[in-house]
Scaffold this motif. Structure first.
Motif, PDB file in Angstrom:
ATOM      1  N   GLN A  19       0.854  -1.173   0.000  1.00 13.37           N
ATOM      2  CA  GLN A  19       0.000   0.000   0.000  1.00 13.37           C
ATOM      3  C   GLN A  19       0.899   1.235   0.000  1.00 13.37           C
ATOM      4  O   GLN A  19       1.821   1.343   0.804  1.00 13.37           O
ATOM      5  N   LYS A  20       0.644   2.156  -0.907  1.00 10.29           N
ATOM      6  CA  LYS A  20       1.446   3.369  -0.985  1.00 10.29           C
ATOM      7  C   LYS A  20       1.065   4.310   0.148  1.00 10.29           C
ATOM      8  O   LYS A  20      -0.108   4.568   0.380  1.00 10.29           O
ATOM      9  N   LEU A  21       2.084   4.808   0.850  1.00  5.92           N
ATOM     10  CA  LEU A  21       1.858   5.756   1.928  1.00  5.92           C
ATOM     11  C   LEU A  21       2.291   7.159   1.524  1.00  5.92           C
ATOM     12  O   LEU A  21       2.100   8.104   2.265  1.00  5.92           O
ATOM     13  N   ILE A  22       2.909   7.268   0.362  1.00  9.95           N
ATOM     14  CA  ILE A  22       3.418   8.574  -0.052  1.00  9.95           C
ATOM     15  C   ILE A  22       2.596   9.144  -1.199  1.00  9.95           C
ATOM     16  O   ILE A  22       3.119   9.600  -2.198  1.00  9.95           O
ATOM     17  N   THR A  23       1.306   9.110  -1.028  1.00 10.26           N
ATOM     18  CA  THR A  23       0.409   9.758  -1.973  1.00 10.26           C
ATOM     19  C   THR A  23      -0.197  10.962  -1.273  1.00 10.26           C
ATOM     20  O   THR A  23      -0.365  10.958  -0.058  1.00 10.26           O
ATOM     21  N   LEU A  76       7.627   5.200   5.631  1.00 10.73           N
ATOM     22  CA  LEU A  76       6.690   5.861   4.724  1.00 10.73           C
ATOM     23  C   LEU A  76       7.019   5.550   3.271  1.00 10.73           C
ATOM     24  O   LEU A  76       6.127   5.295   2.464  1.00 10.73           O
ATOM     25  N   VAL A  77       8.303   5.563   2.934  1.00 14.46           N
ATOM     26  CA  VAL A  77       8.707   5.293   1.561  1.00 14.46           C
ATOM     27  C   VAL A  77       8.483   3.826   1.216  1.00 14.46           C
ATOM     28  O   VAL A  77       8.027   3.495   0.124  1.00 14.46           O
ATOM     29  N   ARG A  78       8.775   2.932   2.146  1.00 16.05           N
ATOM     30  CA  ARG A  78       8.620   1.489   1.912  1.00 16.05           C
ATOM     31  C   ARG A  78       7.166   1.132   1.630  1.00 16.05           C
ATOM     32  O   ARG A  78       6.863   0.373   0.730  1.00 16.05           O
ATOM     33  N   GLY A  79       6.261   1.676   2.417  1.00 16.84           N
ATOM     34  CA  GLY A  79       4.851   1.389   2.225  1.00 16.84           C
ATOM     35  C   GLY A  79       4.464   0.013   2.723  1.00 16.84           C
ATOM     36  O   GLY A  79       5.289  -0.748   3.222  1.00 16.84           O
ATOM     37  N   GLY A  80       3.208  -0.292   2.617  1.00 15.73           N
ATOM     38  CA  GLY A  80       2.689  -1.564   3.077  1.00 15.73           C
ATOM     39  C   GLY A  80       2.121  -1.454   4.482  1.00 15.73           C
ATOM     40  O   GLY A  80       2.395  -0.511   5.219  1.00 15.73           O
ATOM     41  N   GLU A  81       1.324  -2.425   4.834  1.00 14.20           N
ATOM     42  CA  GLU A  81       0.644  -2.411   6.127  1.00 14.20           C
ATOM     43  C   GLU A  81       1.617  -2.544   7.300  1.00 14.20           C
ATOM     44  O   GLU A  81       1.474  -1.866   8.308  1.00 14.20           O
ATOM     45  N   THR A  82       2.614  -3.397   7.170  1.00 13.53           N
ATOM     46  CA  THR A  82       3.581  -3.565   8.260  1.00 13.53           C
ATOM     47  C   THR A  82       4.363  -2.278   8.482  1.00 13.53           C
ATOM     48  O   THR A  82       4.565  -1.855   9.623  1.00 13.53           O
ATOM     49  N   ALA A  83       4.785  -1.644   7.411  1.00 12.12           N
ATOM     50  CA  ALA A  83       5.516  -0.381   7.517  1.00 12.12           C
ATOM     51  C   ALA A  83       4.616   0.706   8.099  1.00 12.12           C
ATOM     52  O   ALA A  83       5.072   1.534   8.892  1.00 12.12           O
TER      53      ALA A  83
END
Length: 146
Positions: A19-23, A76-83
């Protein structure tokens, strides 16, 4: 949620896609955290290498702040639920640190012969250290919703 229950959309290759977190506002958060990494790490590196005996607690706390900022930026850059979850925990710890150190520096200034990144709730950094984790916690909670 996907069939695997991971909360991450499938990728074309069949594996889960992060999942992208940097949008949207997440891009601004990454940029601000990146600036704080550079500021805190460079400040503490110079202070530790030149004047560590002057204020070891303050300089160590600044270095710790830099590490925390770095981990949050990476998450934040890595993204995903675990991050996202790791960043949530780190941002909550960061907020506790900023509030604790900020209150400590006001209540007992003699304990800090020199300022930390989190002194006076981040006043030396335009209060970004206290505003950033609050904003990030809001964004990360919002980003976790389906």
């Amino acid at each position: 949620m996907t069939e695997s229950g991971s909360g991450e959309a499938p990728e074309r290759g069949g594996g889960p896609r992060r999942q992208k977190l940097i949008t949207g506002p997440g891009i601004l958060l990454v940029w601000l955290y990146g600036v704080m990494v550079v500021g805190a790490v460079s400040r503490s590196a110079v202070q530790i290498s030149t004047d560590f005996d002057k204020a070891p607690l303050a300089y160590t706390l600044s270095a710790l702040a830099g590490v925390v900022y770095g981990f949050i930026t990476y998450s934040l850059v890595r993204g995903g639920e675990t991050a996202r979850r790791a960043a949530l925990v780190c941002c909550a710890a960061e907020l506790v640190g900023v509030l604790g150190v900020g209150a400590w520096t006001l209540a007992e200034p003699s304990a800090f012969p020199d300022a930390t990144v989190w002194s006076d709730f981040g006043m030396g950094y335009l209060f970004i250290p206290v505003l950033l984790p609050v904003t990030a916690l809001y964004w990360l909670r919002k980003a976790g919703r389906p």
